[in-house]
Design an enzyme around this catalytic site. Structure first.
Site, PDB file in Angstrom:
ATOM      1  N   ASN A  11       0.867  -1.180   0.000  1.00  0.00           N
ATOM      2  CA  ASN A  11       0.000   0.000   0.000  1.00  0.00           C
ATOM      3  C   ASN A  11       0.903   1.229   0.000  1.00  0.00           C
ATOM      4  O   ASN A  11       1.484   1.564   1.026  1.00  0.00           O
ATOM      5  CB  ASN A  11      -0.886  -0.048   1.260  1.00  0.00           C
ATOM      6  CG  ASN A  11      -1.704   1.217   1.445  1.00  0.00           C
ATOM      7  OD1 ASN A  11      -1.792   2.056   0.553  1.00  0.00           O
ATOM      8  ND2 ASN A  11      -2.319   1.348   2.613  1.00  0.00           N
ATOM      9  N   LYS A  13       0.097   4.234  -0.285  1.00  0.00           N
ATOM     10  CA  LYS A  13      -0.553   5.425   0.293  1.00  0.00           C
ATOM     11  C   LYS A  13      -0.307   6.633  -0.628  1.00  0.00           C
ATOM     12  O   LYS A  13      -0.247   6.467  -1.836  1.00  0.00           O
ATOM     13  CB  LYS A  13      -0.071   5.647   1.728  1.00  0.00           C
ATOM     14  CG  LYS A  13      -0.178   4.367   2.566  1.00  0.00           C
ATOM     15  CD  LYS A  13       0.005   4.576   4.024  1.00  0.00           C
ATOM     16  CE  LYS A  13      -0.158   3.235   4.738  1.00  0.00           C
ATOM     17  NZ  LYS A  13      -0.169   3.366   6.182  1.00  0.00           N
ATOM     18  N   HIS A  95      -9.631   1.226   4.756  1.00  0.00           N
ATOM     19  CA  HIS A  95      -8.364   1.387   5.474  1.00  0.00           C
ATOM     20  C   HIS A  95      -8.580   2.339   6.658  1.00  0.00           C
ATOM     21  O   HIS A  95      -9.367   3.277   6.564  1.00  0.00           O
ATOM     22  CB  HIS A  95      -7.295   1.935   4.525  1.00  0.00           C
ATOM     23  CG  HIS A  95      -5.926   1.921   5.142  1.00  0.00           C
ATOM     24  ND1 HIS A  95      -5.510   2.883   6.022  1.00  0.00           N
ATOM     25  CD2 HIS A  95      -4.910   1.038   5.034  1.00  0.00           C
ATOM     26  CE1 HIS A  95      -4.276   2.595   6.424  1.00  0.00           C
ATOM     27  NE2 HIS A  95      -3.887   1.485   5.838  1.00  0.00           N
ATOM     28  N   GLU A  97      -6.939   4.728   7.704  1.00  0.00           N
ATOM     29  CA  GLU A  97      -6.702   6.146   7.390  1.00  0.00           C
ATOM     30  C   GLU A  97      -7.903   6.758   6.676  1.00  0.00           C
ATOM     31  O   GLU A  97      -8.120   7.970   6.758  1.00  0.00           O
ATOM     32  CB  GLU A  97      -5.406   6.278   6.557  1.00  0.00           C
ATOM     33  CG  GLU A  97      -4.181   6.070   7.444  1.00  0.00           C
ATOM     34  CD  GLU A  97      -2.955   5.533   6.742  1.00  0.00           C
ATOM     35  OE1 GLU A  97      -2.871   5.616   5.503  1.00  0.00           O
ATOM     36  OE2 GLU A  97      -2.066   5.013   7.441  1.00  0.00           O
ATOM     37  N   GLU A 165      -5.634  -4.933  10.550  1.00  0.00           N
ATOM     38  CA  GLU A 165      -4.584  -3.941  10.775  1.00  0.00           C
ATOM     39  C   GLU A 165      -4.879  -3.166  12.055  1.00  0.00           C
ATOM     40  O   GLU A 165      -5.656  -2.199  12.027  1.00  0.00           O
ATOM     41  CB  GLU A 165      -4.531  -2.947   9.608  1.00  0.00           C
ATOM     42  CG  GLU A 165      -4.250  -3.574   8.269  1.00  0.00           C
ATOM     43  CD  GLU A 165      -3.695  -2.545   7.295  1.00  0.00           C
ATOM     44  OE1 GLU A 165      -2.534  -2.674   6.907  1.00  0.00           O
ATOM     45  OE2 GLU A 165      -4.411  -1.593   6.973  1.00  0.00           O
ATOM     46  N   GLY A 171       2.400   2.165  10.776  1.00  0.00           N
ATOM     47  CA  GLY A 171       3.403   3.224  10.653  1.00  0.00           C
ATOM     48  C   GLY A 171       4.118   3.564  11.948  1.00  0.00           C
ATOM     49  O   GLY A 171       4.817   4.572  12.033  1.00  0.00           O
ATOM     50  N   SER A 210       3.179  -2.221  10.318  1.00  0.00           N
ATOM     51  CA  SER A 210       4.618  -2.323  10.599  1.00  0.00           C
ATOM     52  C   SER A 210       5.224  -3.670  10.225  1.00  0.00           C
ATOM     53  O   SER A 210       6.118  -4.171  10.909  1.00  0.00           O
ATOM     54  CB  SER A 210       4.907  -1.989  12.065  1.00  0.00           C
ATOM     55  OG  SER A 210       4.581  -0.634  12.325  1.00  0.00           O
TER      56      SER A 210
HETATM   57  P1  PGA Z   1       2.735   0.248   7.578  1.00  0.00           P
HETATM   58  O1  PGA Z   1       1.259   0.470   6.979  1.00  0.00           O
HETATM   59  O2  PGA Z   1       3.252  -1.055   7.011  1.00  0.00           O
HETATM   60  O3  PGA Z   1       3.519   1.415   7.124  1.00  0.00           O
HETATM   61  O4  PGA Z   1       2.585   0.156   9.071  1.00  0.00           O
HETATM   62  C1  PGA Z   1       0.383  -0.605   6.777  1.00  0.00           C
HETATM   63  C2  PGA Z   1      -0.930  -0.107   6.208  1.00  0.00           C
HETATM   64  O5  PGA Z   1      -1.376   0.983   6.567  1.00  0.00           O
HETATM   65  O6  PGA Z   1      -1.551  -0.798   5.380  1.00  0.00           O
END
Ligand code: PGA
Length: 247
Positions: A11, A13, A95, A97, A165, A171, A210
């Site tokens: 992803n 983003k 997601h 976010e 998640e 992140g 992560s």
């Molecule tokens: P990350 O994000 O691997 O940077 O923690 C995962 C995600 O948001 O899908």
């Protein structure tokens, strides 16, 4: 029941310009013949170029979100049908976010899933609890509720994935213990079973938050983990390929 083929999806983003397509090409080259299905979900404006670049490789291209309508007066939005037209095969929906930044509810996510199915896209539906919810012992009930509300009945018999998640792991460099991941994936699997019956066994449940080269093998081999949704570590081919090869 056949075990689902794991999916490792990157992803990106809101990261990546046309110059970043070299990373996608390197990922496709390095992922050839690997055990997992591999996908990259770049920003919408790169989907068409990336799909053309990766045509004939094993790496799939996906979107990161889609509107629930196929077309209309929704300034700035992109529909699932448009993503499919640009070459996407999958789409991430719900997601955290999007849920936290744009107020997306389970009901909205369910409508987006319906739109993805109309467009012939494979949805990757994200669920996950916040830290306060986990600390209050509410992780499993919250995620169960999200699975119930975000997955419409139309998914029966169609290919789709769920991505667990935990919001606090995204992140941050923090990850749940393997036992905690397995517990949550079992809860998701049980809820899928209630909704879709024995066919739910074939739905890959990805872990996200992560995932890095250093922890990928342990996570990917945990019980009920059917792949990974990878954010930051998917932006560089070397890191993403190390994760793909950890399976
Ligand atoms: P990350 O994000 O691997 O940077 O923690 C995962 C995600 O948001 O899908």
């Amino acid at each position: 029941m056949t075990a689902p083929r794991p999916l490792i999806a990157g992803n990106w983003k809101m990261n990546g310009l046309r110059a970043s397509l070299v990373e996608a090409a390197a990922i496709a080259e390095g992922a050839a013949g690997c055990a997992a299905r591999v996908a990259i979900c770049p920003p919408a404006v790169l989907i068409h170029l990336m799909s053309e670049l990766l045509a004939g490789t094993e790496v799939l291209v996906g979107g990161q979100d889609a509107h629930w309508e196929d077309a209309g007066a929704f300034t700035g939005d992109v529909s699932a049908r448009m993503l499919a037209d640009a070459g996407a095969k999958l789409v991430i929906l719900g997601h955290s976010e999007r849920r936290s930044g744009w107020g997306e509810t389970d009901a909205m996510v369910a409508r987006k899933v319906q739109a993805a199915l109309r467009a012939g896209l494979e949805p990757i539906v994200c669920v996950g609890e916040m830290l306060e919810q986990r600390n209050a012992g509410q992780a499993a009930p919250i995620v169960t509720e999200q699975v119930r509300g975000s997955l419409p009945a139309e998914l029966a018999g169609r290919p789709f994935c769920v991505a667990y998640e935990p919001v606090w792991a995204i992140g941050t460099g923090l990850t749940p213990s393997i036992a905690e991941i397995e517990e949550m994936h079992r809860a998701v699997r049980a809820t899928l079973g209630e909704k879709f019956g024995p066919a739910a066994e074939a739905v890959p449940i990805l872990y996200g938050g992560s995932v890095k080269p250093g922890n990928a093998a342990e996570i990917l081999h945990a019980a009920e983990v059917g792949g990974a949704l990878v954010g930051g570590a998917s932006l560089k081919a070397a890191d993403f390929l190390a994760i793909v090869r950890a399976l």
